[in-house]
Design an enzyme around this catalytic site. Structure first.
Site, PDB file in Angstrom:
ATOM      1  N   ARG A 130       0.812  -1.233   0.000  1.00  0.00           N
ATOM      2  CA  ARG A 130       0.000   0.000   0.000  1.00  0.00           C
ATOM      3  C   ARG A 130       0.840   1.276   0.000  1.00  0.00           C
ATOM      4  NH1 ARG A 130      -2.875  -3.163   3.575  1.00  0.00           N
ATOM      5  NH2 ARG A 130      -4.682  -4.101   2.570  1.00  0.00           N
ATOM      6  N   LYS A 152       3.345  11.493 -11.336  1.00  0.00           N
ATOM      7  CA  LYS A 152       2.441  10.668 -12.155  1.00  0.00           C
ATOM      8  C   LYS A 152       3.127   9.344 -12.452  1.00  0.00           C
ATOM      9  CE  LYS A 152      -0.248  14.097 -14.734  1.00  0.00           C
ATOM     10  NZ  LYS A 152      -0.583  14.543 -16.104  1.00  0.00           N
ATOM     11  N   GLU A 194      10.704  18.611 -24.979  1.00  0.00           N
ATOM     12  CA  GLU A 194      10.001  18.977 -23.741  1.00  0.00           C
ATOM     13  C   GLU A 194      10.633  20.230 -23.114  1.00  0.00           C
ATOM     14  OE1 GLU A 194       7.265  17.393 -22.889  1.00  0.00           O
ATOM     15  OE2 GLU A 194       7.425  15.300 -23.539  1.00  0.00           O
ATOM     16  N   LYS A 242       8.560  22.998 -13.980  1.00  0.00           N
ATOM     17  CA  LYS A 242       7.639  21.897 -13.695  1.00  0.00           C
ATOM     18  C   LYS A 242       7.340  21.833 -12.201  1.00  0.00           C
ATOM     19  CE  LYS A 242       5.934  17.384 -14.550  1.00  0.00           C
ATOM     20  NZ  LYS A 242       5.957  16.157 -15.306  1.00  0.00           N
ATOM     21  N   GLU A 252      -3.646  18.222 -11.568  1.00  0.00           N
ATOM     22  CA  GLU A 252      -4.058  18.687 -12.888  1.00  0.00           C
ATOM     23  C   GLU A 252      -5.522  19.096 -12.953  1.00  0.00           C
ATOM     24  OE1 GLU A 252      -2.160  16.648 -16.170  1.00  0.00           O
ATOM     25  OE2 GLU A 252      -3.783  17.252 -17.515  1.00  0.00           O
ATOM     26  N   ARG A 256      -1.765  22.780 -14.507  1.00  0.00           N
ATOM     27  CA  ARG A 256      -0.850  21.699 -14.920  1.00  0.00           C
ATOM     28  C   ARG A 256      -1.147  21.253 -16.349  1.00  0.00           C
ATOM     29  NH1 ARG A 256       1.295  16.464 -11.303  1.00  0.00           N
ATOM     30  NH2 ARG A 256       2.644  15.654 -12.947  1.00  0.00           N
ATOM     31  N   ASN A 260       0.644  20.127 -21.255  1.00  0.00           N
ATOM     32  CA  ASN A 260       0.256  19.294 -22.398  1.00  0.00           C
ATOM     33  C   ASN A 260       0.401  20.032 -23.731  1.00  0.00           C
ATOM     34  OD1 ASN A 260      -0.446  17.060 -20.809  1.00  0.00           O
ATOM     35  ND2 ASN A 260      -2.409  18.005 -20.308  1.00  0.00           N
ATOM     36  N   HIS A 263       0.796  18.120 -26.917  1.00  0.00           N
ATOM     37  CA  HIS A 263       0.589  16.710 -26.607  1.00  0.00           C
ATOM     38  C   HIS A 263      -0.708  16.124 -27.158  1.00  0.00           C
ATOM     39  CE1 HIS A 263       4.099  17.135 -24.133  1.00  0.00           C
ATOM     40  NE2 HIS A 263       4.027  15.882 -23.713  1.00  0.00           N
ATOM     41  N   HIS A 267       0.023  13.017 -29.131  1.00  0.00           N
ATOM     42  CA  HIS A 267      -0.448  11.678 -28.757  1.00  0.00           C
ATOM     43  C   HIS A 267      -1.186  11.004 -29.897  1.00  0.00           C
ATOM     44  CE1 HIS A 267      -0.238  12.503 -24.139  1.00  0.00           C
ATOM     45  NE2 HIS A 267       0.865  11.963 -24.595  1.00  0.00           N
ATOM     46  N   HIS A 281       8.180   9.754 -28.523  1.00  0.00           N
ATOM     47  CA  HIS A 281       7.249  10.691 -27.879  1.00  0.00           C
ATOM     48  C   HIS A 281       7.671  12.157 -28.100  1.00  0.00           C
ATOM     49  CE1 HIS A 281       4.574  12.466 -24.926  1.00  0.00           C
ATOM     50  NE2 HIS A 281       5.617  13.041 -24.366  1.00  0.00           N
TER      51      HIS A 281
HETATM   52  N1  LIG Z   1       5.062  10.327 -15.526  1.00  0.00           N
HETATM   53  C1  LIG Z   1       5.089  11.374 -16.309  1.00  0.00           C
HETATM   54  O1  LIG Z   1       4.760  12.499 -15.907  1.00  0.00           O
HETATM   55  C2  LIG Z   1       5.560  11.195 -17.731  1.00  0.00           C
HETATM   56  C3  LIG Z   1       5.840  12.325 -18.506  1.00  0.00           C
HETATM   57  C4  LIG Z   1       6.344  12.125 -19.796  1.00  0.00           C
HETATM   58  C5  LIG Z   1       6.565  10.841 -20.278  1.00  0.00           C
HETATM   59  N2  LIG Z   1       6.273   9.770 -19.495  1.00  0.00           N
HETATM   60  C6  LIG Z   1       6.521   8.398 -19.973  1.00  0.00           C
HETATM   61  O2  LIG Z   1       7.913   8.264 -20.160  1.00  0.00           O
HETATM   62  C7  LIG Z   1       8.162   7.230 -21.130  1.00  0.00           C
HETATM   63  C8  LIG Z   1       9.233   7.686 -22.085  1.00  0.00           C
HETATM   64  O3  LIG Z   1      10.401   7.933 -21.364  1.00  0.00           O
HETATM   65  P1  LIG Z   1      11.840   7.965 -22.085  1.00  0.00           P
HETATM   66  O4  LIG Z   1      11.777   8.824 -23.265  1.00  0.00           O
HETATM   67  O5  LIG Z   1      12.823   8.279 -21.020  1.00  0.00           O
HETATM   68  O6  LIG Z   1      11.969   6.483 -22.631  1.00  0.00           O
HETATM   69  P2  LIG Z   1      12.673   5.142 -22.097  1.00  0.00           P
HETATM   70  O7  LIG Z   1      12.568   5.015 -20.633  1.00  0.00           O
HETATM   71  O8  LIG Z   1      12.124   4.048 -22.930  1.00  0.00           O
HETATM   72  O9  LIG Z   1      14.199   5.383 -22.504  1.00  0.00           O
HETATM   73  C9  LIG Z   1      14.553   5.476 -23.854  1.00  0.00           C
HETATM   74  C10 LIG Z   1      15.682   4.498 -24.211  1.00  0.00           C
HETATM   75  O10 LIG Z   1      16.906   5.018 -23.712  1.00  0.00           O
HETATM   76  C11 LIG Z   1      17.589   4.025 -22.950  1.00  0.00           C
HETATM   77  N3  LIG Z   1      18.364   4.770 -21.946  1.00  0.00           N
HETATM   78  C12 LIG Z   1      17.910   5.326 -20.806  1.00  0.00           C
HETATM   79  N4  LIG Z   1      18.886   6.023 -20.208  1.00  0.00           N
HETATM   80  C13 LIG Z   1      19.994   5.891 -20.972  1.00  0.00           C
HETATM   81  C14 LIG Z   1      21.315   6.401 -20.882  1.00  0.00           C
HETATM   82  N5  LIG Z   1      21.675   7.230 -19.894  1.00  0.00           N
HETATM   83  N6  LIG Z   1      22.192   6.043 -21.847  1.00  0.00           N
HETATM   84  C15 LIG Z   1      21.808   5.246 -22.888  1.00  0.00           C
HETATM   85  N7  LIG Z   1      20.566   4.751 -23.040  1.00  0.00           N
HETATM   86  C16 LIG Z   1      19.669   5.084 -22.092  1.00  0.00           C
HETATM   87  C17 LIG Z   1      16.499   3.146 -22.406  1.00  0.00           C
HETATM   88  O11 LIG Z   1      16.997   1.860 -22.106  1.00  0.00           O
HETATM   89  C18 LIG Z   1      15.533   3.116 -23.591  1.00  0.00           C
HETATM   90  O12 LIG Z   1      15.952   2.166 -24.523  1.00  0.00           O
HETATM   91  C19 LIG Z   1       6.828   6.948 -21.792  1.00  0.00           C
HETATM   92  O13 LIG Z   1       6.342   5.710 -21.353  1.00  0.00           O
HETATM   93  C20 LIG Z   1       5.936   8.084 -21.316  1.00  0.00           C
HETATM   94  O14 LIG Z   1       4.570   7.714 -21.211  1.00  0.00           O
HETATM   95  C21 LIG Z   1       5.787   9.929 -18.240  1.00  0.00           C
HETATM   96 ZN   LIG Z   2       5.628  14.705 -23.042  1.00  0.00          ZN
END
Ligand SMILES: NC(=O)c1ccc[n+]([C@@H]2O[C@H](COP(=O)([O-])OP(=O)(O)OC[C@H]3O[C@@H](n4cnc5c(N)ncnc54)[C@H](O)[C@@H]3O)[C@@H](O)[C@H]2O)c1
Ligand SMILES: [Zn+2]
Length: 384
Positions: A130, A152, A194, A242, A252, A256, A260, A263, A267, A281
């Site tokens: 929990r 999030k 971003e 942020k 949000e 907040r 977006n 986005h 999306h 993304h």
């Molecule tokens: N929670 C939130 O507020 C929020 C906001 C934006 C995006 N997201 C989510 O984030 C995700 C995308 O995140 P991302 O772009 O970081 O993708 P990811 O976590 O898939 O990383 C991208 C790639 O880079 C590699 N990688 C990571 N760090 C590395 C490093 N230092 N050196 C070499 N390779 C590295 C990873 O293994 C992966 O293959 C999506 O699922 C999206 O929905 C969440």
């Molecule tokens: Zn984004």
């Protein structure tokens, strides 16, 4: 909190959420302080590091050494890299591994990786026993400026992205900017979309700074590393924005939503591309920002030359800004509009879009009529 005290000192930004407030610690090499900071937060706690196989190869040793230096015992959970891990099966694996590692209330989950690991490990931390405390150690630019901050957490449903999740704030975010040295250029660039988003939505001065310093922000990426002060400044400025927005509107219900920007269009494009490597993304967000700027011009709220400045900057950073720049077929305007309507920002058939009045000034346009938007998309889907 603002600038570093001395060169080499990390920048510390506080997310002011009362009893759930936490620090973002940003700087080169801060991973070495992971254990000392964890111990200060939770004396005597043990930690489980959740990471993916790519990050494990590159940075797990440093994270484990950081914990050990603070005399924090740790175990590891390594998952396969990629968006596919954000599934029920991926979540189950992590939850079971955390329980098997005998993590108890008061112990710490450490999410070491990009947004995928952060969202997944954060969600597991929200529900195992929990609620366990967790630390974000973001290793992509996108995660350092965006997903690791704000609480999030989510996995994907077969019906859509991020549909199952929870708000669960981390206790600490440790963004080691040196870890980005190993990030592929394409991933860094996607995260940079971003960064530009923050500038456009609320800080004209930051946009001007980025426009003048974009080369330095990218220094060292794809070239064996060594990025310096400009990279850190871009990350810290984004994080400050942020953090301030999240502190004012954690769930949000209002402001907040400005985060977006780009986005809703983005999306829809990501969904149309099947959330694949065809379109990352951040690349979708870059095109989405360009579309939002153009649509703002169409609505008469943004000067065309201002839109051109914003879009020109994204293009100079090497990001796509037009749909046709992404190879392959796209669905028609109606299908894209449907995908936009499936996004969470829809109320009773009308779309809520984040649009721009100026650089540094985004606003929420509620009740956008689908008809002019459809006509706009038809035009944007034609080769130009
Ligand atoms: N929670 C939130 O507020 C929020 C906001 C934006 C995006 N997201 C989510 O984030 C995700 C995308 O995140 P991302 O772009 O970081 O993708 P990811 O976590 O898939 O990383 C991208 C790639 O880079 C590699 N990688 C990571 N760090 C590395 C490093 N230092 N050196 C070499 N390779 C590295 C990873 O293994 C992966 O293959 C999506 O699922 C999206 O929905 C969440
Ligand atoms: Zn984004």
């Amino acid at each position: 909190m603002t600038a570093p005290l001395r060169p080499g000192d990390p920048t510390i930004v506080n997310v002011a959420l009362g009893e759930r407030a936490y620090d973002l610690v940003i700087g080169r090499g801060v991973i070495a302080s992971l254990g000392a900071r964890a111990r200060a937060l939770r004396p005597g706690a043990k930690a489980a590091i959740v990471t993916d196989d790519i990050v494990a190869r590159l940075h797990l040793e440093a994270a484990e050494a950081g914990l050990a230096a603070g005399r924090v015992a740790s175990s590891r959970v390594v998952i396969g890299a990629g968006e596919g891990a954000k599934s029920y099966a991926g979540l189950e694996r992590i939850c079971e591994a955390l329980i098997a590692a005998r993590l108890e209330r008061g112990d710490l989950v450490v999410a070491l990786g990009g947004g995928v690991v952060g969202d997944l490990a954060g969600f597991a931390a929200a529900i195992v026993r929990r609620g366990l405390d967790y630390i974000q150690v973001p290793t992509t630019l996108l995660a350092q400026v965006d997903s690791a901050v704000g609480g999030k957490t989510a996995i994907n449903s077969s019906q859509g992205k991020n549909l199952i999740g929870a708000f669960h704030q981390p206790r600490l975010v440790l963004a080691d900017t040196a870890m980005l040295d190993t990030l592929p250029m394409r991933q860094f660039r996607a995260g940079y979309a971003e960064v530009v988003k923050y500038a456009l939505l609320g800080d004209a001065g930051f946009f001007a700074w980025l426009d003048a310093n974009v080369k330095d922000v990218f220094a060292g990426i794809g070239a064996g590393g060594g990025g310096g002060a400009a990279r850190e400044h871009a990350i810290a400025t984004s994080c400050r924005m942020k953090a301030a927005i999240v502190a004012r509107d954690e769930r949000e219900s209002g402001e907040r939503a400005l985060l977006n920007l780009g986005h809703t269009f983005g999306h829809a494009l990501e969904a149309a591309a099947g959330f694949s490597d065809r379109l990352l993304h951040g690349e979708a967000v870059a095109i989405g920002i360009a579309l939002a700027a153009d649509f703002s011009v169409r609505r008469g709220v943004l000067a065309p030359e201002t839109a051109a400045r914003a879009i020109g900057h994204l293009g100079r950073a090497g990001l796509p800004v037009r749909i046709e720049e992404v190879a392959g077929d796209w669905p028609d305007a109606d299908a894209l509009l449907d995908l936009m309507a499936q996004d969470k920002k829809v109320k009773r058939g009308k779309l809520n879009l984040i649009l721009l009045r100026d650089i540094g000034h985004a606003y929420m346009a509620p009740d956008v009529d689908p008809a002019p938007l459809r006509a706009f998309l038809v035009e944007k889907l034609k080769p130009q």
